[in-house]
Write a protein that holds these residues in place. Structure first.
Motif, PDB file in Angstrom:
ATOM      1  N   VAL A 151      31.550  34.313  46.813  1.00 57.19           N
ATOM      2  CA  VAL A 151      30.537  33.282  47.065  1.00 57.19           C
ATOM      3  C   VAL A 151      30.342  33.067  48.564  1.00 57.19           C
ATOM      4  O   VAL A 151      29.210  32.924  49.048  1.00 57.19           O
ATOM      5  N   GLN A 152      31.434  33.075  49.328  1.00 63.76           N
ATOM      6  CA  GLN A 152      31.359  32.844  50.764  1.00 63.76           C
ATOM      7  C   GLN A 152      30.990  34.101  51.547  1.00 63.76           C
ATOM      8  O   GLN A 152      30.790  34.027  52.761  1.00 63.76           O
ATOM      9  N   GLY A 153      30.912  35.253  50.885  1.00 62.42           N
ATOM     10  CA  GLY A 153      30.539  36.492  51.554  1.00 62.42           C
ATOM     11  C   GLY A 153      31.613  37.064  52.447  1.00 62.42           C
ATOM     12  O   GLY A 153      31.310  37.747  53.421  1.00 62.42           O
ATOM     13  N   GLN A 154      32.876  36.831  52.140  1.00 62.06           N
ATOM     14  CA  GLN A 154      33.993  37.313  52.940  1.00 62.06           C
ATOM     15  C   GLN A 154      34.687  38.457  52.203  1.00 62.06           C
ATOM     16  O   GLN A 154      35.201  38.256  51.097  1.00 62.06           O
ATOM     17  N   ALA A 155      34.699  39.635  52.842  1.00 56.73           N
ATOM     18  CA  ALA A 155      35.341  40.816  52.245  1.00 56.73           C
ATOM     19  C   ALA A 155      34.894  40.997  50.808  1.00 56.73           C
ATOM     20  O   ALA A 155      35.713  41.098  49.879  1.00 56.73           O
ATOM     21  N   ARG A 156      33.591  41.050  50.619  1.00 62.32           N
ATOM     22  CA  ARG A 156      33.053  41.069  49.257  1.00 62.32           C
ATOM     23  C   ARG A 156      33.452  42.335  48.494  1.00 62.32           C
ATOM     24  O   ARG A 156      33.715  42.270  47.292  1.00 62.32           O
ATOM     25  N   ALA A 157      33.483  43.468  49.178  1.00 57.21           N
ATOM     26  CA  ALA A 157      33.844  44.713  48.488  1.00 57.21           C
ATOM     27  C   ALA A 157      35.283  44.652  47.992  1.00 57.21           C
ATOM     28  O   ALA A 157      35.575  44.984  46.825  1.00 57.21           O
ATOM     29  N   GLN A 158      36.208  44.235  48.850  1.00 55.03           N
ATOM     30  CA  GLN A 158      37.612  44.157  48.455  1.00 55.03           C
ATOM     31  C   GLN A 158      37.827  43.072  47.394  1.00 55.03           C
ATOM     32  O   GLN A 158      38.605  43.259  46.452  1.00 55.03           O
ATOM     33  N   ALA A 159      37.136  41.942  47.549  1.00 54.91           N
ATOM     34  CA  ALA A 159      37.264  40.881  46.548  1.00 54.91           C
ATOM     35  C   ALA A 159      36.722  41.321  45.194  1.00 54.91           C
ATOM     36  O   ALA A 159      37.303  41.008  44.143  1.00 54.91           O
ATOM     37  N   GLY A 160      35.629  42.063  45.190  1.00 58.07           N
ATOM     38  CA  GLY A 160      35.090  42.576  43.934  1.00 58.07           C
ATOM     39  C   GLY A 160      36.027  43.566  43.270  1.00 58.07           C
ATOM     40  O   GLY A 160      36.188  43.558  42.036  1.00 58.07           O
ATOM     41  N   ALA A 161      36.674  44.432  44.083  1.00 60.88           N
ATOM     42  CA  ALA A 161      37.628  45.391  43.518  1.00 60.88           C
ATOM     43  C   ALA A 161      38.827  44.674  42.915  1.00 60.88           C
ATOM     44  O   ALA A 161      39.295  45.024  41.820  1.00 60.88           O
ATOM     45  N   LEU A 162      39.336  43.648  43.602  1.00 63.26           N
ATOM     46  CA  LEU A 162      40.485  42.915  43.079  1.00 63.26           C
ATOM     47  C   LEU A 162      40.107  42.113  41.833  1.00 63.26           C
ATOM     48  O   LEU A 162      40.885  42.035  40.872  1.00 63.26           O
ATOM     49  N   LEU A 163      38.914  41.518  41.831  1.00 61.99           N
ATOM     50  CA  LEU A 163      38.478  40.766  40.655  1.00 61.99           C
ATOM     51  C   LEU A 163      38.320  41.695  39.451  1.00 61.99           C
ATOM     52  O   LEU A 163      38.697  41.340  38.315  1.00 61.99           O
ATOM     53  N   THR A 164      37.766  42.883  39.654  1.00 62.71           N
ATOM     54  CA  THR A 164      37.664  43.858  38.563  1.00 62.71           C
ATOM     55  C   THR A 164      39.039  44.263  38.049  1.00 62.71           C
ATOM     56  O   THR A 164      39.247  44.429  36.842  1.00 62.71           O
ATOM     57  N   THR A 165      39.987  44.412  38.970  1.00 59.01           N
ATOM     58  CA  THR A 165      41.356  44.738  38.577  1.00 59.01           C
ATOM     59  C   THR A 165      41.952  43.655  37.683  1.00 59.01           C
ATOM     60  O   THR A 165      42.578  43.942  36.653  1.00 59.01           O
ATOM     61  N   ILE A 166      41.759  42.406  38.075  1.00 60.99           N
ATOM     62  CA  ILE A 166      42.303  41.294  37.288  1.00 60.99           C
ATOM     63  C   ILE A 166      41.630  41.227  35.917  1.00 60.99           C
ATOM     64  O   ILE A 166      42.288  40.950  34.899  1.00 60.99           O
ATOM     65  N   LEU A 167      40.339  41.482  35.873  1.00 64.02           N
ATOM     66  CA  LEU A 167      39.642  41.463  34.584  1.00 64.02           C
ATOM     67  C   LEU A 167      40.121  42.590  33.670  1.00 64.02           C
ATOM     68  O   LEU A 167      40.288  42.398  32.457  1.00 64.02           O
ATOM     69  N   LEU A 168      40.345  43.776  34.237  1.00 61.07           N
ATOM     70  CA  LEU A 168      40.879  44.880  33.427  1.00 61.07           C
ATOM     71  C   LEU A 168      42.248  44.534  32.867  1.00 61.07           C
ATOM     72  O   LEU A 168      42.561  44.832  31.710  1.00 61.07           O
ATOM     73  N   PHE A 169      43.054  43.900  33.695  1.00 66.90           N
ATOM     74  CA  PHE A 169      44.385  43.515  33.224  1.00 66.90           C
ATOM     75  C   PHE A 169      44.296  42.424  32.162  1.00 66.90           C
ATOM     76  O   PHE A 169      45.012  42.453  31.161  1.00 66.90           O
ATOM     77  N   THR A 170      43.409  41.461  32.370  1.00 65.85           N
ATOM     78  CA  THR A 170      43.313  40.340  31.443  1.00 65.85           C
ATOM     79  C   THR A 170      42.753  40.764  30.097  1.00 65.85           C
ATOM     80  O   THR A 170      43.252  40.349  29.036  1.00 65.85           O
ATOM     81  N   LEU A 171      41.728  41.613  30.119  1.00 66.91           N
ATOM     82  CA  LEU A 171      41.049  41.980  28.874  1.00 66.91           C
ATOM     83  C   LEU A 171      41.721  43.141  28.149  1.00 66.91           C
ATOM     84  O   LEU A 171      41.845  43.120  26.926  1.00 66.91           O
ATOM     85  N   LEU A 172      42.149  44.154  28.915  1.00 65.48           N
ATOM     86  CA  LEU A 172      42.687  45.367  28.299  1.00 65.48           C
ATOM     87  C   LEU A 172      44.158  45.616  28.615  1.00 65.48           C
ATOM     88  O   LEU A 172      44.723  46.605  28.138  1.00 65.48           O
ATOM     89  N   ARG A 173      44.749  44.781  29.456  1.00 66.74           N
ATOM     90  CA  ARG A 173      46.155  44.911  29.864  1.00 66.74           C
ATOM     91  C   ARG A 173      46.432  46.230  30.580  1.00 66.74           C
ATOM     92  O   ARG A 173      47.569  46.723  30.575  1.00 66.74           O
ATOM     93  N   LEU A 174      45.410  46.787  31.207  1.00 67.60           N
ATOM     94  CA  LEU A 174      45.581  48.050  31.917  1.00 67.60           C
ATOM     95  C   LEU A 174      46.155  47.802  33.314  1.00 67.60           C
ATOM     96  O   LEU A 174      45.876  46.788  33.935  1.00 67.60           O
ATOM     97  N   PRO A 175      46.966  48.769  33.803  1.00 64.84           N
ATOM     98  CA  PRO A 175      47.283  50.053  33.156  1.00 64.84           C
ATOM     99  C   PRO A 175      48.535  50.036  32.280  1.00 64.84           C
ATOM    100  O   PRO A 175      48.682  50.871  31.403  1.00 64.84           O
TER     101      PRO A 175
END
Length: 245
Positions: A151-175
């Motif tokens: 939302v604040q536009g700070q390190a958006r690429a890295q924040a998006g990658a980490l958020l996707t990682t957390i979602l993968l772990f939360t939804l599919l428990r990967l890896p």
């Protein structure tokens, strides 16, 4: 403790190792070549990597990489996707994916986990990633932090990658079903440590360049030959000595 489905692990492992290997290959090619590969050559290379890693059983390099390194973390997978996008766009030297702040956080977290795994701390940090309380709380806090950064536009690429990682772990428990395996692995930790070391060397060289002593005013004139101090050079000095004689 909830483990991921074997089918999802299989698909994730093939896809993740293909992306990681392709990123490393493109990085090596960018070091060996002055100009980036043509777009068609990049497409053929990516397609060939995808077909190679989708081969069944031991014919796939992912099989052997999984035996050696287990599965890539979700964050390594996300960072490699970002880096691969830069290579695809011909921006291999663009903004760094592994920023100093991200590298510092990963290096410190990995150091604590590895010291605990070797028995030097014995706090059970890694096994807490399987826990029913600590892992969900850390995942929620991490997701909130990533959302605020986006939302604040700070390190958006890295924040998006980490958020996707957390979602993968939360939804599919990967890896693997462990939170720490989702955000960190030995390859990503090595990438972070090397980044910190390179930045330290560059900062030290930059500091030396800015603090190097400059010649004192008037000192250069004392070190010059006598002939060079004359505005007319050696010929004028010889002429003046002839007149005196």
């Amino acid at each position: 403790m909830t483990l991921p489905d074997l089918a999802s692990q299989f698909v994730y492992g093939r896809l993740a190792w293909a992306v990681v290997t392709a990123t490393v290959l493109f990085a090596l090619l960018s070091l060996l070549r002055a100009a980036p590969l043509p777009r068609r050559a990049r497409a053929v290379l990516l397609a060939g990597m995808a077909v190679l890693f989708l081969l069944p059983g031991k014919a796939s390099p992912a099989y052997w990489l999984t035996l050696a390194f287990q599965y890539p973390s979700g964050l390594l997978f996300g960072c490699c996707v970002l880096k691969l996008r830069q290579h695809w766009d011909g921006r291999a030297g663009g903004a760094p994916v592994m920023t100093p702040s991200l590298a510092g956080a990963l290096a410190l977290t990995g150091l604590l986990l590895y010291l605990d795994a070797m028995g030097l701390l014995t706090q059970g940090y890694y096994y807490a990633g399987f826990g029913p309380t600590a892992a969900p709380v850390l995942a929620v806090l991490g997701a909130i932090g990533c959302a605020l950064a986006l939302v604040q536009g700070q390190a958006r690429a890295q924040a998006g990658a980490l958020l996707t990682t957390i979602l993968l772990f939360t939804l599919l428990r990967l890896p693997t079903g462990n939170l720490w395996d989702a955000v960190l692995d030995p390859l990503l930790w090595g990438w972070a440590v090397v980044t910190l070391a390179v930045n330290a060397v560059r900062n030290r060289a930059r500091t030396r360049a800015t603090t190097s002593p400059e010649p004192v005013a008037g000192q250069s004139a004392e070190l010059q030959p006598v002939s060079s101090l004359s505005p007319l050079g050696p010929a004028a000095m010889e002429h003046s000595s002839t007149i005196k004689e």
